[in-house]
Design a protein around this motif. Structure first.
Motif, mmCIF file in Angstrom:
data_model
loop_
_atom_site.group_PDB
_atom_site.id
_atom_site.type_symbol
_atom_site.label_atom_id
_atom_site.label_comp_id
_atom_site.label_asym_id
_atom_site.label_seq_id
_atom_site.Cartn_x
_atom_site.Cartn_y
_atom_site.Cartn_z
ATOM 1 N N MET A 1 -13.553 -24.423 3.929
ATOM 2 C CA MET A 1 -12.204 -23.777 4.698
ATOM 3 C C MET A 1 -12.655 -22.070 5.367
ATOM 4 N N ASP A 2 -11.981 -22.077 6.498
ATOM 5 C CA ASP A 2 -12.248 -20.693 6.866
ATOM 6 C C ASP A 2 -11.496 -19.874 5.863
ATOM 7 N N PRO A 3 -11.978 -17.842 5.614
ATOM 8 C CA PRO A 3 -11.022 -17.557 4.912
ATOM 9 C C PRO A 3 -9.699 -17.418 5.701
ATOM 10 N N VAL A 4 -8.437 -16.885 5.134
ATOM 11 C CA VAL A 4 -7.907 -16.245 5.689
ATOM 12 C C VAL A 4 -8.343 -15.099 6.309
ATOM 13 N N GLN A 5 -7.925 -14.932 7.635
ATOM 14 C CA GLN A 5 -7.711 -13.532 8.264
ATOM 15 C C GLN A 5 -6.310 -12.817 7.983
ATOM 16 N N ILE A 6 -6.370 -10.905 7.972
ATOM 17 C CA ILE A 6 -5.220 -10.741 7.579
ATOM 18 C C ILE A 6 -5.688 -8.923 8.350
ATOM 19 N N ALA A 7 -4.531 -9.009 9.533
ATOM 20 C CA ALA A 7 -4.850 -7.608 10.271
ATOM 21 C C ALA A 7 -3.917 -6.734 9.257
ATOM 22 N N VAL A 8 -4.126 -5.464 8.781
ATOM 23 C CA VAL A 8 -3.508 -4.530 8.535
ATOM 24 C C VAL A 8 -3.481 -3.123 9.418
ATOM 25 N N ILE A 9 -1.737 -2.946 10.036
ATOM 26 C CA ILE A 9 -2.359 -1.654 10.417
ATOM 27 C C ILE A 9 -1.514 -0.478 9.767
ATOM 28 N N GLY A 10 -2.915 0.136 9.489
ATOM 29 C CA GLY A 10 -2.758 1.571 9.356
ATOM 30 C C GLY A 10 -4.172 2.057 7.981
ATOM 31 N N ALA A 11 -4.403 3.465 7.670
ATOM 32 C CA ALA A 11 -5.701 3.566 6.698
ATOM 33 C C ALA A 11 -5.144 4.257 6.010
ATOM 34 N N GLY A 12 -3.819 4.801 5.793
ATOM 35 C CA GLY A 12 -3.422 5.725 5.013
ATOM 36 C C GLY A 12 -3.128 4.781 3.805
ATOM 37 N N VAL A 13 -1.964 6.490 2.702
ATOM 38 C CA VAL A 13 -1.754 5.372 0.903
ATOM 39 C C VAL A 13 -1.080 3.958 1.360
ATOM 40 N N ILE A 14 -0.094 3.815 2.227
ATOM 41 C CA ILE A 14 0.424 2.479 2.092
ATOM 42 C C ILE A 14 -0.550 1.177 2.645
ATOM 43 N N GLY A 15 -1.417 1.534 4.053
ATOM 44 C CA GLY A 15 -2.200 1.037 4.443
ATOM 45 C C GLY A 15 -3.187 0.428 3.400
ATOM 46 N N LEU A 16 -3.939 1.166 3.416
ATOM 47 C CA LEU A 16 -4.713 0.747 1.994
ATOM 48 C C LEU A 16 -4.194 -0.136 0.861
ATOM 49 N N SER A 17 -3.397 0.342 0.481
ATOM 50 C CA SER A 17 -2.193 -0.620 -1.230
ATOM 51 C C SER A 17 -1.868 -1.452 -0.766
ATOM 52 N N THR A 18 -1.451 -2.254 0.681
ATOM 53 C CA THR A 18 -0.700 -2.648 0.945
ATOM 54 C C THR A 18 -2.099 -4.008 1.016
ATOM 55 N N ALA A 19 -3.342 -3.377 1.981
ATOM 56 C CA ALA A 19 -4.803 -4.674 1.382
ATOM 57 C C ALA A 19 -4.804 -4.591 0.685
ATOM 58 N N VAL A 20 -5.041 -3.749 -0.298
ATOM 59 C CA VAL A 20 -5.340 -4.293 -2.070
ATOM 60 C C VAL A 20 -4.634 -4.919 -2.678
ATOM 61 N N CYS A 21 -3.642 -4.957 -2.330
ATOM 62 C CA CYS A 21 -2.484 -5.586 -3.129
ATOM 63 C C CYS A 21 -2.392 -7.136 -2.214
ATOM 64 N N ILE A 22 -3.072 -7.571 -0.526
ATOM 65 C CA ILE A 22 -2.930 -9.045 -0.193
ATOM 66 C C ILE A 22 -4.615 -9.464 -0.417
ATOM 67 N N SER A 23 -5.364 -8.677 -0.490
ATOM 68 C CA SER A 23 -6.878 -9.180 -0.979
ATOM 69 C C SER A 23 -6.337 -9.218 -2.998
ATOM 70 N N ARG A 24 -5.984 -8.845 -3.361
ATOM 71 C CA ARG A 24 -5.661 -9.713 -5.022
ATOM 72 C C ARG A 24 -5.215 -11.091 -4.983
ATOM 73 N N LEU A 25 -3.777 -10.682 -4.063
ATOM 74 C CA LEU A 25 -2.396 -12.142 -3.257
ATOM 75 C C LEU A 25 -3.119 -13.407 -3.115
ATOM 76 N N VAL A 26 -4.472 -13.021 -1.973
ATOM 77 C CA VAL A 26 -4.893 -13.909 -1.366
ATOM 78 C C VAL A 26 -6.217 -14.067 -1.543
ATOM 79 N N PRO A 27 -6.649 -14.578 -2.201
ATOM 80 C CA PRO A 27 -8.315 -15.038 -2.389
ATOM 81 C C PRO A 27 -9.548 -15.191 -1.764
ATOM 82 N N ARG A 28 -10.376 -14.430 -1.484
ATOM 83 C CA ARG A 28 -11.473 -14.653 -0.802
ATOM 84 C C ARG A 28 -10.944 -14.146 0.662
ATOM 85 N N CYS A 29 -10.212 -13.727 0.775
ATOM 86 C CA CYS A 29 -9.226 -13.446 2.126
ATOM 87 C C CYS A 29 -10.117 -12.658 2.942
ATOM 88 N N SER A 30 -9.607 -12.514 4.861
ATOM 89 C CA SER A 30 -10.721 -11.506 5.255
ATOM 90 C C SER A 30 -9.353 -10.383 5.753
#
Length: 163
Positions: free
Chosen positions: A1-30
């Motif tokens: 199965m292909d990994p889930v692909q997710i885009a996060v807009i913004g590389a400030g504290v909110i964007g990066l924190s969101t990306a880290v949380c998503i990576s923990r909640l959705v294993p092996r996502c891109s």
């Protein structure tokens, strides 16, 4: 199965924190972070965040307190870890002073921070323009360290520069 692909807009504290949380909640996502600027060029990068919540009138206080407690506990764990210096997360003590007595002398978050108390009259004398104050210990994030630390938190993250 292909990994889930997710885009996060913004590389400030909110964007990066969101990306880290998503990576923990959705294993092996891109995760792809799309931003016109990355650390050290973001607005977040030049700030230091001292953790004190603001009240949101349309959000139940119990919900706000839960959010604050989860954030405080998360950052406390970082501050007490071996990564604290790399992450730029530390305990900080200080005063919050007021020119008039606030509506709530004891805020909803008083039992979350460490050592919350009303300032003494002797302490307030240092600030003659102020009539009320609170002393407590909370957390501080130095964003110039915290943002690069967040970037390293997920192995499946790509960064994309968008003009």
């Amino acid at each position: 199965m292909d990994p889930v692909q997710i885009a996060v807009i913004g590389a400030g504290v909110i964007g990066l924190s969101t990306a880290v949380c998503i990576s923990r909640l959705v294993p092996r996502c891109s995760i792809t972070i799309i931003s016109d600027k990355f650390t050290p060029e973001t607005t977040s990068n030049v700030a230091a965040g001292i953790l004190i919540p603001h009240a949101y009138p349309d959000t139940p206080v119990t919900t706000q307190k839960q959010w604050f407690r989860e954030t405080f506990d998360h950052l406390s764990a970082i501050a007490s870890s071996a990564e604290a210096a790399d992450a730029g997360v530390h305990l900080v003590s200080g005063w919050q002073i007021f020119r008039s007595i606030p509506t709530e002398e004891i805020p909803f978050w008083a039992d979350v921070v460490l050592g919350f108390r009303k300032m003494t009259e002797a302490e307030l004398k240092r600030f003659p323009q102020h009539v009320f104050g609170q002393a407590f210990t909370t957390l501080k994030c130095e964003m110039s360290a915290y943002l690069p630390w967040l970037e390293k938190r997920t192995p499946f993250m790509d960064f994309f520069f968008q003009f």
